[in-house]
Design an enzyme around this catalytic site. Structure first.
Site, PDB file in Angstrom:
ATOM      1  N   SER A 191       0.596  -1.214  -0.057  1.00  0.00           N
ATOM      2  CA  SER A 191      -0.086  -0.519  -0.096  1.00  0.00           C
ATOM      3  C   SER A 191       1.117   1.639   0.018  1.00  0.00           C
ATOM      4  O   SER A 191       1.426   1.187  -0.812  1.00  0.00           O
ATOM      5  CB  SER A 191      -1.018  -0.380   1.171  1.00  0.00           C
ATOM      6  OG  SER A 191      -2.193   1.231   0.933  1.00  0.00           O
ATOM      7  N   HIS A 241      -8.047  -5.668  -0.689  1.00  0.00           N
ATOM      8  CA  HIS A 241      -6.791  -4.428   0.174  1.00  0.00           C
ATOM      9  C   HIS A 241      -6.545  -4.646   1.905  1.00  0.00           C
ATOM     10  O   HIS A 241      -7.136  -5.292   2.538  1.00  0.00           O
ATOM     11  CB  HIS A 241      -7.096  -3.387   0.650  1.00  0.00           C
ATOM     12  CG  HIS A 241      -6.214  -1.848   0.212  1.00  0.00           C
ATOM     13  ND1 HIS A 241      -5.265  -1.456  -0.174  1.00  0.00           N
ATOM     14  CD2 HIS A 241      -5.371  -1.200   1.999  1.00  0.00           C
ATOM     15  CE1 HIS A 241      -4.243  -1.135   0.006  1.00  0.00           C
ATOM     16  NE2 HIS A 241      -4.196  -0.640   1.510  1.00  0.00           N
ATOM     17  N   ASP A 249     -10.545  -3.901  -4.078  1.00  0.00           N
ATOM     18  CA  ASP A 249      -9.751  -3.320  -3.540  1.00  0.00           C
ATOM     19  C   ASP A 249      -9.372  -1.880  -4.452  1.00  0.00           C
ATOM     20  O   ASP A 249      -9.198  -1.542  -5.720  1.00  0.00           O
ATOM     21  CB  ASP A 249      -7.938  -3.604  -3.688  1.00  0.00           C
ATOM     22  CG  ASP A 249      -6.871  -2.686  -2.848  1.00  0.00           C
ATOM     23  OD1 ASP A 249      -7.505  -1.370  -2.486  1.00  0.00           O
ATOM     24  OD2 ASP A 249      -5.262  -2.613  -2.707  1.00  0.00           O
TER      25      ASP A 249
END
Length: 356
Positions: free
Chosen positions: A206, A328, A298
């Protein structure tokens, strides 16, 4: 990234995407450099049932409650909640990984880091400098401890997890400056931490994937510090234009409110060095080989895929793997579904091969 839990009410957002595909165990789809492109293949969407059950349980527990906006909470409170949530879903990491807490160079002084050494490791191995996710605002060594243990154990490499400074107390470019300084430190102190300087990768999930990609770009002209590989796990690329997946998906976990809060805290927009965080137009020529992993449920999936395509177009050897049924943050929720374990094994195998 990712905090504010939110149920995925719409199951119709899953995308099975391939370009010259081959399908492997765990339902992942590959997009490798050198393969001819084929049309997108869209199939009936279905979230991993274990993650769906988790989200439904969270939604039921939150019925009748109206959580305060993230802006109204002290950042440390949000950080503590995120750490608690992720540790609760990752309680069974490998035990035979040696850890050592140490200090490494940051841009404004020393910062904490943790070195993971797999059992039976040689005196020198390949090394991964790793940056945790959390939107540059949350996440730390503890939230990602199990994940780093698994990468070290399964890939057979040492992992240096970096606890860079967080926004909003330390706005942009503090996180990026720390990531760059820590990576330089890893090269310069390779002998002390058991890294082979010819086999050092950068990686992150991320926001940490953004940091890894940014560091790879910053160091690509440095002849003394040649990064061997990029491990980009559902990376936040911060493109100039909002992607379709960011528009369509409000969660699960990574909500529009959370993304807006992260953006506000980071405060990169309009900064003279904003290009180091907003990587949609980064010059990909000459960058190291990469593995880019995305998840079907996501909001960041399109920007990860697009970044892989830009790398490929620039001549970089890149593998893009999408797990269409996952969400995610799945790498740090290993106890939720067996699918996470399969994904981790495949990811670690790619890292091991890249640093062999």
């Amino acid at each position: 990234m990712g905090y504010a839990p939110k149920q995925a009410a719409n199951r119709g957002c899953q995308l099975h995407e391939t370009h010259g595909p081959r399908r492997s165990a765990g339902g992942r789809f590959h997009d490798r450099a050198g393969k001819s492109a084929t049309p997108l293949v869209r199939k009936t969407p279905m979230m991993d049932p274990h993650f769906q059950a988790l989200l439904e349980a969270q939604a039921k527990a939150a019925e009748g409650q109206t959580p305060p906006p993230l802006d109204a909470l002290p950042p440390d409170m949000v950080r503590a909640g995120y750490r608690m949530q992720r540790q609760a879903t990752d309680q069974n990491p490998p035990k035979d990984v040696e850890t050592r807490d140490l200090k490494v160079a940051g841009a404004a002084g020393e910062i904490p880091a943790r070195l993971y050494t797999p059992a039976g490791a040689a005196a020198t191995t390949g090394g991964l400098v790793y940056f945790h996710g959390g939107g540059f605002v949350i996440g730390d060594l503890e939230s990602h401890d199990g994940h780093c243990r698994r990468l070290a154990a399964l890939a057979g490499v040492r992992v240096l997890s970096v606890d860079y400074r967080l926004a909003p107390e330390n706005p942009f470019p503090a996180s990026h400056d720390d990531a760059l300084a820590a990576t330089r430190w890893a090269f310069d102190h390779a002998a002390e931490i058991g890294f082979d300087p010819a086999r050092i990768a950068v990686g992150g999930d991320s926001a940490g994937g953004n940091l890894a990609a940014s560091v790879a770009s910053d160091l690509k002209a440095d002849p003394k510090r040649r990064i061997a590989f990029q491990l980009l796990l559902y990376p936040g690329i911060w493109p100039d234009e909002e992607t379709a997946s960011r528009k369509a998906l409000d969660g699960p976990l990574l909500t529009k409110q959370a993304i807006a809060w992260f953006d506000k805290c980071l405060a990169a927009m309009g900064h003279p060095q904003a290009h180091r965080a907003m990587l949609g137009k980064v010059d990909c020529a000459g960058l190291p080989p990469a593995l880019v992993v995305t998840a079907g449920f996501d909001p960041l999936k399109d920007e990860g895929r697009d970044h892989a395509e830009r790398l490929r177009a620039a001549g970089v050897v890149v593998e893009h793997v999408e797990y269409p049924s996952l969400i995610h943050d799945f790498y740090i929720m290993a106890d939720v579904s067996p699918a996470v374990g399969e994904a981790v094994k495949a990811t670690a195998a790619s890292l091991k091969a890249a640093l062999a």
